[in-house]
Design a protein around this motif. Sequence first.
Motif, PDB file in Angstrom:
ATOM      1  N   GLU A   1       0.834  -1.208   0.000  1.00  8.88           N
ATOM      2  CA  GLU A   1       0.000   0.000   0.000  1.00  8.88           C
ATOM      3  C   GLU A   1       0.869   1.259   0.000  1.00  8.88           C
ATOM      4  OE1 GLU A   1      -0.483  -2.640   2.125  1.00  8.88           O
ATOM      5  OE2 GLU A   1      -2.005  -3.349   0.697  1.00  8.88           O
ATOM      6  N   TYR A   2       1.950   1.216   0.779  1.00  7.64           N
ATOM      7  CA  TYR A   2       2.817   2.392   0.861  1.00  7.64           C
ATOM      8  C   TYR A   2       3.455   2.672  -0.498  1.00  7.64           C
ATOM      9  CZ  TYR A   2       6.458   5.620   2.250  1.00  7.64           C
ATOM     10  OH  TYR A   2       7.272   6.723   2.339  1.00  7.64           O
ATOM     11  N   VAL A   3       3.964   1.610  -1.136  1.00  8.05           N
ATOM     12  CA  VAL A   3       4.624   1.805  -2.446  1.00  8.05           C
ATOM     13  C   VAL A   3       3.617   2.395  -3.431  1.00  8.05           C
ATOM     14  CG1 VAL A   3       5.813   0.667  -4.370  1.00  8.05           C
ATOM     15  CG2 VAL A   3       6.280  -0.062  -2.021  1.00  8.05           C
ATOM     16  N   LEU A   4       2.357   1.916  -3.344  1.00 10.43           N
ATOM     17  CA  LEU A   4       1.346   2.380  -4.299  1.00 10.43           C
ATOM     18  C   LEU A   4       0.806   3.779  -3.969  1.00 10.43           C
ATOM     19  CD1 LEU A   4      -0.603  -0.919  -5.033  1.00 10.43           C
ATOM     20  CD2 LEU A   4       0.944   0.320  -6.537  1.00 10.43           C
ATOM     21  N   SER A   5       1.168   4.296  -2.800  1.00 10.87           N
ATOM     22  CA  SER A   5       0.655   5.624  -2.446  1.00 10.87           C
ATOM     23  C   SER A   5       1.596   6.728  -2.929  1.00 10.87           C
ATOM     24  CB  SER A   5       0.478   5.731  -0.927  1.00 10.87           C
ATOM     25  OG  SER A   5       1.762   5.768  -0.328  1.00 10.87           O
ATOM     26  N   ARG A   6       2.757   6.354  -3.447  1.00  8.01           N
ATOM     27  CA  ARG A   6       3.724   7.379  -3.877  1.00  8.01           C
ATOM     28  C   ARG A   6       3.342   7.881  -5.272  1.00  8.01           C
ATOM     29  NH1 ARG A   6       8.893   4.059  -1.727  1.00  8.01           N
ATOM     30  NH2 ARG A   6       8.307   2.747  -3.452  1.00  8.01           N
ATOM     31  N   ILE A   7       3.001   9.159  -5.352  1.00  4.14           N
ATOM     32  CA  ILE A   7       2.650   9.739  -6.652  1.00  4.14           C
ATOM     33  C   ILE A   7       3.940  10.224  -7.298  1.00  4.14           C
ATOM     34  CG2 ILE A   7       1.226  11.459  -7.864  1.00  4.14           C
ATOM     35  CD1 ILE A   7      -0.481   9.663  -6.134  1.00  4.14           C
ATOM     36  N   ARG A   8       4.321   9.605  -8.374  1.00  9.57           N
ATOM     37  CA  ARG A   8       5.584  10.008  -8.999  1.00  9.57           C
ATOM     38  C   ARG A   8       5.403  10.206 -10.493  1.00  9.57           C
ATOM     39  NH1 ARG A   8      10.440   6.756  -6.153  1.00  9.57           N
ATOM     40  NH2 ARG A   8      10.545   7.909  -4.195  1.00  9.57           N
ATOM     41  N   ALA A   9       6.126   9.391 -11.267  1.00  6.63           N
ATOM     42  CA  ALA A   9       6.223   9.660 -12.699  1.00  6.63           C
ATOM     43  C   ALA A   9       4.905   9.524 -13.446  1.00  6.63           C
ATOM     44  CB  ALA A   9       7.238   8.708 -13.296  1.00  6.63           C
ATOM     45  N   GLY A  10       4.841  10.193 -14.593  1.00  2.00           N
ATOM     46  CA  GLY A  10       3.638  10.117 -15.405  1.00  2.00           C
ATOM     47  C   GLY A  10       3.884   9.877 -16.876  1.00  2.00           C
ATOM     48  N   ILE A  11       5.109  10.105 -17.332  1.00  2.00           N
ATOM     49  CA  ILE A  11       5.379  10.047 -18.773  1.00  2.00           C
ATOM     50  C   ILE A  11       6.273   8.842 -19.096  1.00  2.00           C
ATOM     51  CG2 ILE A  11       6.542  11.266 -20.677  1.00  2.00           C
ATOM     52  CD1 ILE A  11       4.095  12.740 -19.860  1.00  2.00           C
ATOM     53  N   LEU A  12       5.827   8.025 -20.021  1.00  2.17           N
ATOM     54  CA  LEU A  12       6.627   6.847 -20.389  1.00  2.17           C
ATOM     55  C   LEU A  12       7.060   6.920 -21.847  1.00  2.17           C
ATOM     56  CD1 LEU A  12       4.403   4.017 -18.819  1.00  2.17           C
ATOM     57  CD2 LEU A  12       6.231   5.326 -17.729  1.00  2.17           C
ATOM     58  N   GLU A  13       8.321   6.537 -22.075  1.00  3.95           N
ATOM     59  CA  GLU A  13       8.828   6.443 -23.447  1.00  3.95           C
ATOM     60  C   GLU A  13       8.358   5.128 -24.069  1.00  3.95           C
ATOM     61  OE1 GLU A  13      13.062   6.442 -22.921  1.00  3.95           O
ATOM     62  OE2 GLU A  13      13.114   8.484 -22.141  1.00  3.95           O
TER      63      GLU A  13
ATOM     64  N   GLU B   1       6.357  14.696 -35.449  1.00  4.46           N
ATOM     65  CA  GLU B   1       6.972  15.335 -36.617  1.00  4.46           C
ATOM     66  C   GLU B   1       8.492  15.350 -36.521  1.00  4.46           C
ATOM     67  OE1 GLU B   1       5.659  19.362 -37.439  1.00  4.46           O
ATOM     68  OE2 GLU B   1       3.617  18.560 -37.590  1.00  4.46           O
ATOM     69  N   SER B   2       9.005  15.640 -35.317  1.00  5.73           N
ATOM     70  CA  SER B   2      10.447  15.847 -35.180  1.00  5.73           C
ATOM     71  C   SER B   2      11.220  14.574 -34.869  1.00  5.73           C
ATOM     72  CB  SER B   2      10.732  16.872 -34.082  1.00  5.73           C
ATOM     73  OG  SER B   2      10.194  18.118 -34.437  1.00  5.73           O
ATOM     74  N   ALA B   3      10.559  13.580 -34.261  1.00  7.30           N
ATOM     75  CA  ALA B   3      11.313  12.368 -33.891  1.00  7.30           C
ATOM     76  C   ALA B   3      10.621  11.090 -34.363  1.00  7.30           C
ATOM     77  CB  ALA B   3      11.510  12.319 -32.375  1.00  7.30           C
ATOM     78  N   GLY B   4       9.418  11.225 -34.887  1.00  7.08           N
ATOM     79  CA  GLY B   4       8.727  10.047 -35.422  1.00  7.08           C
ATOM     80  C   GLY B   4       8.163   9.116 -34.366  1.00  7.08           C
ATOM     81  N   ARG B   5       8.053   9.583 -33.128  1.00  7.27           N
ATOM     82  CA  ARG B   5       7.438   8.759 -32.087  1.00  7.27           C
ATOM     83  C   ARG B   5       6.778   9.639 -31.027  1.00  7.27           C
ATOM     84  NH1 ARG B   5      12.845   8.608 -31.855  1.00  7.27           N
ATOM     85  NH2 ARG B   5      13.871   9.008 -29.863  1.00  7.27           N
ATOM     86  N   SER B   6       5.969   9.007 -30.173  1.00  7.07           N
ATOM     87  CA  SER B   6       5.226   9.735 -29.147  1.00  7.07           C
ATOM     88  C   SER B   6       5.675   9.277 -27.766  1.00  7.07           C
ATOM     89  CB  SER B   6       3.734   9.446 -29.300  1.00  7.07           C
ATOM     90  OG  SER B   6       3.325   9.726 -30.601  1.00  7.07           O
ATOM     91  N   VAL B   7       5.103   9.887 -26.734  1.00  5.85           N
ATOM     92  CA  VAL B   7       5.242   9.347 -25.369  1.00  5.85           C
ATOM     93  C   VAL B   7       3.836   9.037 -24.875  1.00  5.85           C
ATOM     94  CG1 VAL B   7       7.348  10.644 -24.842  1.00  5.85           C
ATOM     95  CG2 VAL B   7       5.126  11.653 -24.295  1.00  5.85           C
ATOM     96  N   VAL B   8       3.729   8.326 -23.766  1.00  2.45           N
ATOM     97  CA  VAL B   8       2.383   8.102 -23.226  1.00  2.45           C
ATOM     98  C   VAL B   8       2.312   8.546 -21.773  1.00  2.45           C
ATOM     99  CG1 VAL B   8       2.098   6.084 -24.737  1.00  2.45           C
ATOM    100  CG2 VAL B   8       2.525   5.756 -22.303  1.00  2.45           C
ATOM    101  N   VAL B   9       1.093   8.910 -21.375  1.00  5.25           N
ATOM    102  CA  VAL B   9       0.825   9.268 -19.984  1.00  5.25           C
ATOM    103  C   VAL B   9       0.188   8.047 -19.328  1.00  5.25           C
ATOM    104  CG1 VAL B   9      -0.605  10.704 -18.484  1.00  5.25           C
ATOM    105  CG2 VAL B   9       0.496  11.706 -20.480  1.00  5.25           C
ATOM    106  N   TYR B  10       0.845   7.518 -18.314  1.00  4.68           N
ATOM    107  CA  TYR B  10       0.305   6.412 -17.524  1.00  4.68           C
ATOM    108  C   TYR B  10       1.048   6.470 -16.198  1.00  4.68           C
ATOM    109  CZ  TYR B  10      -1.598   1.712 -16.600  1.00  4.68           C
ATOM    110  OH  TYR B  10      -2.285   0.628 -16.086  1.00  4.68           O
ATOM    111  N   GLY B  11       0.328   6.659 -15.122  1.00  5.38           N
ATOM    112  CA  GLY B  11       0.963   6.948 -13.833  1.00  5.38           C
ATOM    113  C   GLY B  11       1.805   5.790 -13.308  1.00  5.38           C
ATOM    114  N   GLN B  12       2.878   6.167 -12.611  1.00  5.15           N
ATOM    115  CA  GLN B  12       3.745   5.156 -11.984  1.00  5.15           C
ATOM    116  C   GLN B  12       2.952   4.278 -11.023  1.00  5.15           C
ATOM    117  OE1 GLN B  12       7.546   6.662 -10.725  1.00  5.15           O
ATOM    118  NE2 GLN B  12       7.788   5.130  -9.118  1.00  5.15           N
ATOM    119  N   THR B  13       1.967   4.882 -10.357  1.00  2.16           N
ATOM    120  CA  THR B  13       1.141   4.122  -9.408  1.00  2.16           C
ATOM    121  C   THR B  13       0.403   2.993 -10.134  1.00  2.16           C
ATOM    122  OG1 THR B  13       0.752   6.244  -8.381  1.00  2.16           O
ATOM    123  CG2 THR B  13      -0.623   4.452  -7.630  1.00  2.16           C
ATOM    124  N   GLU B  14      -0.174   3.311 -11.288  1.00  2.00           N
ATOM    125  CA  GLU B  14      -0.941   2.297 -12.035  1.00  2.00           C
ATOM    126  C   GLU B  14      -0.013   1.214 -12.568  1.00  2.00           C
ATOM    127  OE1 GLU B  14      -4.133   2.483 -11.706  1.00  2.00           O
ATOM    128  OE2 GLU B  14      -3.697   4.350 -10.631  1.00  2.00           O
TER     129      GLU B  14
END
Length: 389
Positions: free
Chosen positions: A37-49, A90-103
Amino acid sequence: MRTQVAIVGGGPSGLLLSQLLHRKGVDTIVLERKTREYVLSRIRAGILETGFIDLMREAGVAERLDRECLIHDGTHIALDQDMFHVSFQESAGRSVVVYGQTELTRDLYEAREAADGKILYEIGDAQIHDANTDKPYLTFTSDGQPRRIDCDFIAGCDGFHGISRKTIPLEVRREYEKVYPFGWLGILSQTPPVDDELIYSCSQRGFALCSMRNQQLSRYYIQCALSDHPDDWSDAAFWDELKRRLPGEQAERLVTGPSIEKSIAPLRSFVTEPMQWGRLYLCGDAAHIVPPTGAKGLNTAASDVHYLYNALCEHYLEKSPEGLQAYSDKALARIWKAERFSWWMTMLLHRFPEQTEFDLRIQRSEIAFLKENESARKVFAENYAGLPY
Ligand code: RFL
Ligand code: PHB
């Protein structure tokens, strides 16, 4: 107890490594100091390559991620009232995604549990022994009892404050560090995000970032003093300051609401070398830290996991030592590039206490160059969307 790879730390690095190895028939035990529960309560990263997404797919844990993530083809950058867009597609030919570290961490826990993976929570006093011999082992306490795990290898995935890095003797270890003179005050709120994509804003009052977790959950940050405490900031004061740091149109559009989490993170760049000592291999925040400006922390953890996973597979499945021998050099080559980008983006967008008028003009001119120059935007996009593994 005995296992092939003992993993210290049940954060995203440790869990992903454990799940990937499990799929190749390599046995692991994960030791975690806190509760699930503690590990899952940490709100951290959101952007994944995309490299991270590929690894999650290879680990067989990307079903929910593929369904629920938000794909971002670019980002906005604001300088006071002026805002422009950099297109990663356009500039790199790829995207990033938003998916929380918690999820993501929740998905990994569920996958390990479904496969009867061994994770020991709330362990105490972990210590690594004989890492520079052929017979490394770990001691720790669990349920008040002393325990021991013998293993072939130890993966140190225990974050910046863990014990793994410190096990490497000082004569062998070299550390590089830069501490920035401010922090990020972040809040999470059940409100629709101000824009479909992120806004990185450089304003005269300091940096601000508008991010999100999903269509109804926003994550906002403002640069703050290191001496500030989250309790010093009422929700109203936070929203007021955020609005002042955004261009007028975005400030007007911003939907505010009560915060469901509020915390301050200091900003630091840090690398330890080497990332291997004997049979101990460091992964993720245990070996390096970036300031969050480039969204690289979790993504650099993933590239370490990729290299270590492949090296361990080569060892167990092909009986080849080469991957493990090359691990530290390969991982560090990519890490330093992410360190450079995160440092550069931090310098580009924040206010520094000692900045002169000249420094400010240079900063503005660098942002203007990014806005106007296609090559500069390409360099930005290549780095932000993630360099190849
Ligand atoms: P973690 O997540 O710190 O997990 C380490 C785990 O090890 C446990 N542990 C121990 N267990 C047993 N024995 C011991 N002695 C132990 N000592 C520690 C801890 O309890 C913990 O569960 O490291 P890991 O797995 O390497 O993952 C790293 C990421 O968490 C981190 O890099 C990112 O969160 C950084 N980060 C971001 N990264 C991105 O890629 N994109 C982002 O958008 C992004 N935003 C952020 C961030 C980090 C932030 N903060 C608060 C530091 C935003 C913020 C605000
Ligand atoms: C976040 O959503 O938490 C986030 C996004 C981008 C960053 C840092 C943090 O650069």
